[in-house]
Design a protein around this motif. Structure first.
Motif, PDB file in Angstrom:
ATOM      1  N   ILE A  38       2.512   4.660   8.457  1.00  0.00           N
ATOM      2  CA  ILE A  38       2.670   5.905   7.698  1.00  0.00           C
ATOM      3  C   ILE A  38       1.387   6.729   7.782  1.00  0.00           C
ATOM      4  CG2 ILE A  38       3.035   6.896   5.395  1.00  0.00           C
ATOM      5  CD1 ILE A  38       4.751   4.339   4.786  1.00  0.00           C
ATOM      6  N   ALA A  39       0.241   6.069   7.674  1.00  0.00           N
ATOM      7  CA  ALA A  39      -1.043   6.755   7.763  1.00  0.00           C
ATOM      8  C   ALA A  39      -1.189   7.431   9.129  1.00  0.00           C
ATOM      9  CB  ALA A  39      -2.194   5.773   7.532  1.00  0.00           C
ATOM     10  N   ALA A  40      -0.841   6.722  10.195  1.00  0.00           N
ATOM     11  CA  ALA A  40      -0.939   7.290  11.540  1.00  0.00           C
ATOM     12  C   ALA A  40       0.004   8.480  11.702  1.00  0.00           C
ATOM     13  CB  ALA A  40      -0.626   6.214  12.577  1.00  0.00           C
ATOM     14  N   GLU A  41       1.212   8.344  11.177  1.00  0.00           N
ATOM     15  CA  GLU A  41       2.203   9.411  11.289  1.00  0.00           C
ATOM     16  C   GLU A  41       1.772  10.663  10.513  1.00  0.00           C
ATOM     17  OE1 GLU A  41       6.963  10.214  10.439  1.00  0.00           O
ATOM     18  OE2 GLU A  41       6.060   8.317   9.830  1.00  0.00           O
ATOM     19  N   SER A  42       1.143  10.463   9.368  1.00  0.00           N
ATOM     20  CA  SER A  42       0.775  11.594   8.517  1.00  0.00           C
ATOM     21  C   SER A  42      -0.621  12.151   8.817  1.00  0.00           C
ATOM     22  CB  SER A  42       0.849  11.192   7.047  1.00  0.00           C
ATOM     23  OG  SER A  42      -0.075  10.163   6.763  1.00  0.00           O
ATOM     24  N   GLY A  43      -1.397  11.443   9.628  1.00  0.00           N
ATOM     25  CA  GLY A  43      -2.741  11.900   9.957  1.00  0.00           C
ATOM     26  C   GLY A  43      -3.749  11.646   8.861  1.00  0.00           C
ATOM     27  N   LEU A  44      -3.448  10.693   7.985  1.00  0.00           N
ATOM     28  CA  LEU A  44      -4.347  10.322   6.898  1.00  0.00           C
ATOM     29  C   LEU A  44      -4.960   8.957   7.188  1.00  0.00           C
ATOM     30  CD1 LEU A  44      -2.023  11.262   3.902  1.00  0.00           C
ATOM     31  CD2 LEU A  44      -3.983  12.565   4.735  1.00  0.00           C
ATOM     32  N   THR A  45      -6.008   8.612   6.460  1.00  0.00           N
ATOM     33  CA  THR A  45      -6.550   7.258   6.571  1.00  0.00           C
ATOM     34  C   THR A  45      -5.637   6.310   5.799  1.00  0.00           C
ATOM     35  OG1 THR A  45      -7.894   7.402   4.575  1.00  0.00           O
ATOM     36  CG2 THR A  45      -8.914   8.167   6.641  1.00  0.00           C
ATOM     37  N   GLU A  46      -5.777   5.036   6.061  1.00  0.00           N
ATOM     38  CA  GLU A  46      -4.997   4.054   5.311  1.00  0.00           C
ATOM     39  C   GLU A  46      -5.357   4.100   3.831  1.00  0.00           C
ATOM     40  OE1 GLU A  46      -4.614   0.103   7.122  1.00  0.00           O
ATOM     41  OE2 GLU A  46      -5.316   1.039   8.978  1.00  0.00           O
ATOM     42  N   GLU A  47      -6.634   4.335   3.533  1.00  0.00           N
ATOM     43  CA  GLU A  47      -7.077   4.414   2.138  1.00  0.00           C
ATOM     44  C   GLU A  47      -6.448   5.608   1.430  1.00  0.00           C
ATOM     45  OE1 GLU A  47      -9.192   4.086   4.769  1.00  0.00           O
ATOM     46  OE2 GLU A  47      -9.725   1.979   4.482  1.00  0.00           O
ATOM     47  N   GLU A  48      -6.410   6.754   2.101  1.00  0.00           N
ATOM     48  CA  GLU A  48      -5.788   7.949   1.512  1.00  0.00           C
ATOM     49  C   GLU A  48      -4.295   7.728   1.295  1.00  0.00           C
ATOM     50  OE1 GLU A  48      -8.465  11.582   3.339  1.00  0.00           O
ATOM     51  OE2 GLU A  48      -6.994  10.602   4.637  1.00  0.00           O
ATOM     52  N   THR A  49      -3.659   7.090   2.265  1.00  0.00           N
ATOM     53  CA  THR A  49      -2.228   6.824   2.168  1.00  0.00           C
ATOM     54  C   THR A  49      -1.944   5.849   1.028  1.00  0.00           C
ATOM     55  OG1 THR A  49      -2.050   7.179   4.555  1.00  0.00           O
ATOM     56  CG2 THR A  49      -0.184   6.098   3.476  1.00  0.00           C
ATOM     57  N   ALA A  50      -2.741   4.806   0.917  1.00  0.00           N
ATOM     58  CA  ALA A  50      -2.570   3.839  -0.172  1.00  0.00           C
ATOM     59  C   ALA A  50      -2.774   4.513  -1.524  1.00  0.00           C
ATOM     60  CB  ALA A  50      -3.536   2.670  -0.003  1.00  0.00           C
ATOM     61  N   LYS A  51      -3.784   5.381  -1.615  1.00  0.00           N
ATOM     62  CA  LYS A  51      -4.041   6.103  -2.865  1.00  0.00           C
ATOM     63  C   LYS A  51      -2.838   6.972  -3.223  1.00  0.00           C
ATOM     64  CE  LYS A  51      -7.015   9.586  -4.993  1.00  0.00           C
ATOM     65  NZ  LYS A  51      -8.166  10.470  -4.815  1.00  0.00           N
ATOM     66  N   TRP A  52      -2.294   7.685  -2.239  1.00  0.00           N
ATOM     67  CA  TRP A  52      -1.130   8.541  -2.490  1.00  0.00           C
ATOM     68  C   TRP A  52       0.031   7.703  -3.021  1.00  0.00           C
ATOM     69  CZ3 TRP A  52       3.939   8.974  -1.219  1.00  0.00           C
ATOM     70  CH2 TRP A  52       4.575  10.164  -1.559  1.00  0.00           C
ATOM     71  N   PHE A  53       0.301   6.550  -2.411  1.00  0.00           N
ATOM     72  CA  PHE A  53       1.398   5.699  -2.869  1.00  0.00           C
ATOM     73  C   PHE A  53       1.148   5.180  -4.280  1.00  0.00           C
ATOM     74  CE2 PHE A  53       3.154   5.851   1.336  1.00  0.00           C
ATOM     75  CZ  PHE A  53       4.506   5.611   1.139  1.00  0.00           C
ATOM     76  N   ARG A  54      -0.097   4.808  -4.619  1.00  0.00           N
ATOM     77  CA  ARG A  54      -0.414   4.367  -5.984  1.00  0.00           C
ATOM     78  C   ARG A  54      -0.128   5.472  -6.997  1.00  0.00           C
ATOM     79  NH1 ARG A  54      -4.947   2.353  -3.585  1.00  0.00           N
ATOM     80  NH2 ARG A  54      -6.232   4.046  -4.390  1.00  0.00           N
ATOM     81  N   LEU A  55      -0.609   6.685  -6.690  1.00  0.00           N
ATOM     82  CA  LEU A  55      -0.405   7.809  -7.596  1.00  0.00           C
ATOM     83  C   LEU A  55       1.068   8.203  -7.686  1.00  0.00           C
ATOM     84  CD1 LEU A  55      -3.463   9.968  -6.497  1.00  0.00           C
ATOM     85  CD2 LEU A  55      -3.217   8.698  -8.647  1.00  0.00           C
ATOM     86  N   ARG A  56       1.746   8.187  -6.548  1.00  0.00           N
ATOM     87  CA  ARG A  56       3.169   8.574  -6.526  1.00  0.00           C
ATOM     88  C   ARG A  56       4.006   7.549  -7.273  1.00  0.00           C
ATOM     89  NH1 ARG A  56       7.390  10.073  -7.246  1.00  0.00           N
ATOM     90  NH2 ARG A  56       8.797  11.284  -5.940  1.00  0.00           N
TER      91      ARG A  56
END
Length: 75
Positions: A38-56
């Motif tokens: 998902i991080a690769a597909e969205s152009g985000l880091t894994e940390e940013e992607t994990a943070k987004w999922f935690r907040l969401r």
């Protein structure tokens, strides 16, 4: 005062669309390899992607009338 929520992440429309689609169709709690894809597909880091999922997830749980913290009730 700065917000620490999803809004503060300054994501593009395409990134939000990718993240929301994965949240709704794939998993609300992606495993490490799925998170990496998902991080690769969205152009985000894994940390940013994990943070987004935690907040969401916290936002989703509150909308469902559940405690915001994971593990407060059995999913």
């Amino acid at each position: 005062m700065a917000s620490n929520g999803i809004e503060s992440m300054q994501l593009g429309e395409d990134q939000i669309k990718i993240l929301e689609e994965n949240f709704n169709r794939v998993s609300k709690h992606p495993d490490e390899s799925t998170l990496m894809l998902i991080a690769a597909e969205s152009g985000l880091t894994e940390e940013e992607t994990a943070k987004w999922f935690r907040l969401r997830n916290a936002r989703w749980r509150q909308a469902e009338g559940l405690p915001a913290q994971l593990g407060s009730v059995k999913d």
